[in-house]
Design an enzyme around this catalytic site. Structure first.
Site, PDB file in Angstrom:
ATOM      1  N   THR A  98     127.150  21.703 -25.668  1.00 29.45           N
ATOM      2  CA  THR A  98     126.242  21.462 -26.873  1.00 29.45           C
ATOM      3  C   THR A  98     125.054  22.144 -27.069  1.00 29.45           C
ATOM      4  OG1 THR A  98     125.479  19.399 -26.459  1.00 29.45           O
ATOM      5  CG2 THR A  98     127.430  19.187 -27.310  1.00 29.45           C
ATOM      6  N   GLY A  99     124.665  22.495 -28.169  1.00 28.87           N
ATOM      7  CA  GLY A  99     123.068  23.254 -28.210  1.00 28.87           C
ATOM      8  C   GLY A  99     123.196  24.610 -27.289  1.00 28.87           C
TER       9      GLY A  99
ATOM     10  N   GLY B 112     119.052  29.714 -25.057  1.00 27.76           N
ATOM     11  CA  GLY B 112     118.469  29.138 -23.932  1.00 27.76           C
ATOM     12  C   GLY B 112     119.450  28.718 -22.481  1.00 27.76           C
TER      13      GLY B 112
ATOM     14  N   GLY C 114     121.463  26.145 -22.725  1.00 20.13           N
ATOM     15  CA  GLY C 114     122.863  26.096 -23.133  1.00 20.13           C
ATOM     16  C   GLY C 114     123.786  27.380 -22.933  1.00 20.13           C
TER      17      GLY C 114
ATOM     18  N   TYR D 162     109.431  12.240 -25.297  1.00 17.60           N
ATOM     19  CA  TYR D 162     110.308  13.072 -24.602  1.00 17.60           C
ATOM     20  C   TYR D 162     110.709  12.762 -23.360  1.00 17.60           C
ATOM     21  CZ  TYR D 162     112.318  17.307 -22.600  1.00 17.60           C
ATOM     22  OH  TYR D 162     113.130  18.143 -21.827  1.00 17.60           O
TER      23      TYR D 162
END
Length: 259
Positions: free
Chosen positions: A13-14, A18, A20, A149
């Site tokens: 996912t994602g 980057g 991912g 976060y």
């Protein structure tokens, strides 16, 4: 040591850019059929084209239950799931409203929860599977500039540990991976103003950022996305069969504890 993921289906996912994307590319290079995920069809298509081979993609926003349902409808099973989707937004605690907390919780935590509910039962039935959550060194080293976060990433580590225990004896492993400062596109964008002002290379600027804001770093630089992906590819492989319930660091030594 040879990592062979032939005949394995992996969802990341994602993964349009980057860390991912680097994970998806690494899994594909090891022989897996990779499903790329992102929110927009154009970015998914571009990432699939860059990976090539048998890669395919699903455009869906996994921050919502509706987006999750789209993914599962398109890809109802997987041998490997990497819950990489995540966001971060620096903000002082007293300026962080409920909406910001909820957004981080939905993207960074609940997206992984939903993936686990949907894919782990089939992995267990098949007596083999790999489920990985991308957490962060911020899970243990809560950053004062974005407490929300850090809390969400601590939850990811706890989720992975709990799921590993739930899947005991099934042949399915569940682990979390803790990157430190990593030179992804998002970090490059954050440092772009400084790059333009100083004229220095982005790697040099990133190293200075690490040394100022993550002073316990032992490598004294940002990691590359490929360095993080290498750990994930190993954990996704049959070679990592005795590693489960673990929080594995790719943090450059930022977390200053022995365990």
């Amino acid at each position: 040591m040879k990592i062979d993921l032939a005949n394995k289906l992996a969802i990341v996912t994602g993964s349009t850019e980057g860390i991912g994307f680097a994970i998806a590319k690494g899994l594909a290079d090891a022989g897996a059929t990779v499903v790329v995920n992102g929110r927009t069809q154009s970015k998914v298509d571009a990432a699939v084209a860059r990976i090539g081979g048998t890669a395919r993609g699903v455009a869906a926003d996994l921050a919502s239950a509706e987006g999750h349902s789209l993914l599962v409808s398109a890809e109802p099973r997987a041998d490997i799931v990497v819950s990489n989707l995540g966001i971060f937004q620096p903000a002082d605690f007293f300026d962080t409203d409920d909406a910001t907390w909820d957004r981080h919780w939905q993207v960074n935590v609940m997206a992984g929860v939903r993936l686990a509910r949907s894919y782990l039962p089939t992995m267990a039935a098949n007596r083999w599977g790999r489920f990985l959550l991308l957490a962060s060194e911020s899970a243990f080293n809560i950053p004062v500039e974005m407490i929300h976060y850090g809390v969400s990433k601590t939850a990811d580590v706890a989720l992975a540990r709990g799921l590993a225990k739930r899947m005991a004896g099934t042949g399915v492993t569940v682990n979390s991976v803790l990157p430190g400062p990593t030179l992804s596109e998002g970090v490059e964008a954050m440092l772009e103003t400084e790059r333009q002002k100083s004229g220095k290379d982005i790697e040099e600027i990133a190293a200075a950022f690490v040394q100022e804001h993550r002073s316990t770093s032992i490598i004294r630089r940002a990691a590359s996305v490929e360095e993080v992906a290498n750990m994930v590819v190993y954990l996704a492989s049959p070679l990592a069969s005795a590693t489960t319930g673990a929080a594995l660091r790719v943090d450059g030594g930022v977390i200053d504890t022995l365990m």
